[in-house]
Design an enzyme around this catalytic site. Sequence first.
Site, PDB file in Angstrom:
ATOM      1  CB  SER A  19       4.609  -3.128   9.149  1.00 17.99           C
ATOM      2  OG  SER A  19       3.681  -2.140   9.509  1.00 17.99           O
ATOM      3  NE  ARG A  42      13.736  -1.275   5.263  1.00 14.36           N
ATOM      4  CZ  ARG A  42      13.130  -0.695   6.291  1.00 14.36           C
ATOM      5  NH1 ARG A  42      12.274   0.302   6.081  1.00 14.36           N
ATOM      6  NH2 ARG A  42      13.356  -1.105   7.519  1.00 14.36           N
ATOM      7  CG  HIS A  45       7.307  -1.895   5.447  1.00 10.89           C
ATOM      8  ND1 HIS A  45       7.856  -0.633   5.378  1.00 10.89           N
ATOM      9  CD2 HIS A  45       6.513  -1.886   6.543  1.00 10.89           C
ATOM     10  CE1 HIS A  45       7.428   0.094   6.391  1.00 10.89           C
ATOM     11  NE2 HIS A  45       6.616  -0.628   7.111  1.00 10.89           N
TER      12      HIS A  45
END
Length: 215
Positions: A19, A42, A45
Amino acid sequence: MLEEIQLQQVLPQEIEKRSFEIITEELGNVELDPLQAPIIKRAIHTSADFDYLKNLTFSELAVEQFHTAIKNGACIVTDTQMAKSGINKKELAKYGGEVYCFMSDDDVAEIAKKQGSTRAVASMEKACMLDKPLIFAIGNAPTALVRLYELIDEGKLHPCGIIGVPVGFVNVVEAKELIMRTPVPYIVARGRKGGSNIAAAICNALLYELRDMEK
């Protein structure tokens, strides 16, 4: 129909890594500050929302200051049980920190009722009683950010840092802008977007970045 769909063959333990590879690929030639990059990635994500590339705003030397606070044993105060659940408490505990959320406490509910305020406001006031260095990670309640601003302005609270990423429509944008006027280190998602998952993701990104730096 299913035969026409080509699924990626990725082992379960490799999904997160893949990812992040996809995120990096899609960012292309965008240059990010090396300390801010893991936090931005992040957040993306967690949400699959590349708007965080533009929305996340950092005060000067914010990441370094958050890292220092964590290493010095800072505790994290959140405004939702969801954010508390999502923060990696094991990593934080390595430095002596804990995660607190007072939103479900009976005394907080009682104070909020008496004051005619929100539980988020009352929980920020309760946090003032903690005799510990504090980082606030707010992902839901703009009223928490407004009260933090007032407590800082009144000299009653001196946080090590504020992660201000509440999501919503009423006073969300304004509350975030108030935090950016304080002298406190901040990471803020400007605009309406955010959430408890983003607050937890930013906390974890800071923790994982520290962990990787110390390897």
